[in-house]
Design an enzyme around this catalytic site. Structure first.
Site, short mmCIF file in Angstrom:
data_model
loop_
_atom_site.label_atom_id
_atom_site.label_comp_id
_atom_site.label_asym_id
_atom_site.label_seq_id
_atom_site.Cartn_x
_atom_site.Cartn_y
_atom_site.Cartn_z
N ARG A 1 33.84 4.62 4.96
CA ARG A 1 33.14 4.87 3.69
C ARG A 1 31.72 5.41 3.90
NH1 ARG A 1 34.85 -0.70 0.52
NH2 ARG A 1 37.07 -0.54 0.92
N PRO B 1 31.76 -6.42 5.71
CA PRO B 1 31.29 -7.37 6.71
C PRO B 1 30.10 -8.18 6.18
CG PRO B 1 31.65 -5.21 7.68
CD PRO B 1 31.75 -5.04 6.20
N GLU B 2 30.22 -9.50 6.23
CA GLU B 2 29.14 -10.37 5.80
C GLU B 2 28.49 -10.99 7.03
OE1 GLU B 2 30.07 -12.91 2.53
OE2 GLU B 2 31.24 -11.39 1.51
N HIS C 1 36.96 8.80 11.56
CA HIS C 1 35.79 8.09 11.03
C HIS C 1 34.93 7.44 12.12
CE1 HIS C 1 37.36 8.83 7.06
NE2 HIS C 1 38.48 8.21 7.36
N LYS D 1 14.53 -20.42 -13.34
CA LYS D 1 15.45 -19.27 -13.33
C LYS D 1 16.69 -19.56 -14.16
CE LYS D 1 14.02 -17.35 -8.89
NZ LYS D 1 13.39 -16.18 -9.52
#
Length: 269
Positions: free
Chosen positions: A109, A2-3, A90, A150
């Site tokens: 997980r 999930p973002e 889960h 950078k």
């Protein structure tokens, strides 16, 4: 995983059912998540949810006695279920609410977390974060200023949560494609004008994903149990070896920071 759009979708899905409700009981069936679930979380019992907000990929649930912070990790989801719904393998945590619903945390997980912050304190997990990509703090000059000097690739640069939060792998791929920037270009060598364009495409891609309910991946579903549909509109992510939707050139796939990166060698320079 999930973002930001998926987390925002979850927040919007659960907020109407939690805000103003009293937490009557908390069942922790599995406390061993990414970080152990602290006993202090039980202080929420008997108290009302004052507000729910999001910071990066964290959902903050504020009460008078402290703030609970959810992180969905790699495979976590929060759903509202009926109390009679049996807990599956889960399903690790249940919050019982005064409206008769249960907020259930599911995480195969166990890379997610339920954290606790006392009133007036700030979580160490939030203190180092950069600006929200859809906020006014993420303006046209932010990326340009942060990138000076950078040498790291621009894709890993915009995925750094200290630079800007919530630009995960999917959305970094898509934003760079729409901005016409190759993902392996050194961040410090990109002009201000091109960063202005990238800022716009990051906003565009994340905003569109939020509006469409997040991106459907293997493990994600929104707080209402409905999947997102943004995956139907992906230009490059997950399409390595296929034709570019803009120019029909074969999309290339490389690895950056152990993550898949897909780009068009013609459209992106």
């Amino acid at each position: 995983m999930p973002e930001l759009p998926e987390v925002e979708t979850t927040l919007r899905g659960i907020s109407p059912y939690l805000k103003g409700q009293t937490i009557t009981r908390i069942d922790v069936r599995q406390p061993r998540l990414r970080w152990p679930v602290e006993d202090e979380v039980q202080q929420l019992v008997g108290h009302t949810v004052d507000s729910l907000t999001r910071r990066s990929k964290y959902i903050l649930v504020k009460t008078a006695v402290g703030t609970a912070i959810w992180h969905l990790g790699m495979s976590g989801s929060l759903r509202l279920v009926d109390p009679s719904a049996p807990a599956m393998k889960h399903d690790h945590i249940d919050w019982h609410l005064s409206n008769g619903r249960v907020l259930r945390y599911h995480d195969p997980r166990r890379f997610g977390a339920l954290l606790w912050v006392a009133p007036g304190e700030t979580s160490e997990h939030l203190s180092h974060l950069g600006p929200e990509p859809l906020s006014d703090d993420f303006d046209d000059s932010h990326l340009f200023q942060k990138s000076r000097g950078k040498s790291q690739a621009v894709k890993t640069f915009i995925m750094d949560g200290r630079v800007v939060v919530g630009v995960g792998n999917i959305y970094a791929n898509e934003s760079l494609f729409l901005a016409g920037i190759r993902p392996q270009t050194p961040a410090g060598k990109i002009s201000k004008a091109r960063y202005q364009r990238l800022t716009q495409t990051i906003r565009q891609v994340l905003g569109a994903a939020i509006e469409q309910g997040g991106t459907t991946l293997r493990d994600f579903v929104g707080g209402d149990g409905k999947p997102g549909y943004f995956a139907q509109q992906l230009y490059v992510y997950g399409r390595g070896g296929e034709e570019c939707k803009n120019c029909a050139t074969t999309l290339k796939e490389i690895r950056q920071g152990q993550r898949a990166t897909v780009y068009c060698p013609k459209c992106q320079r």
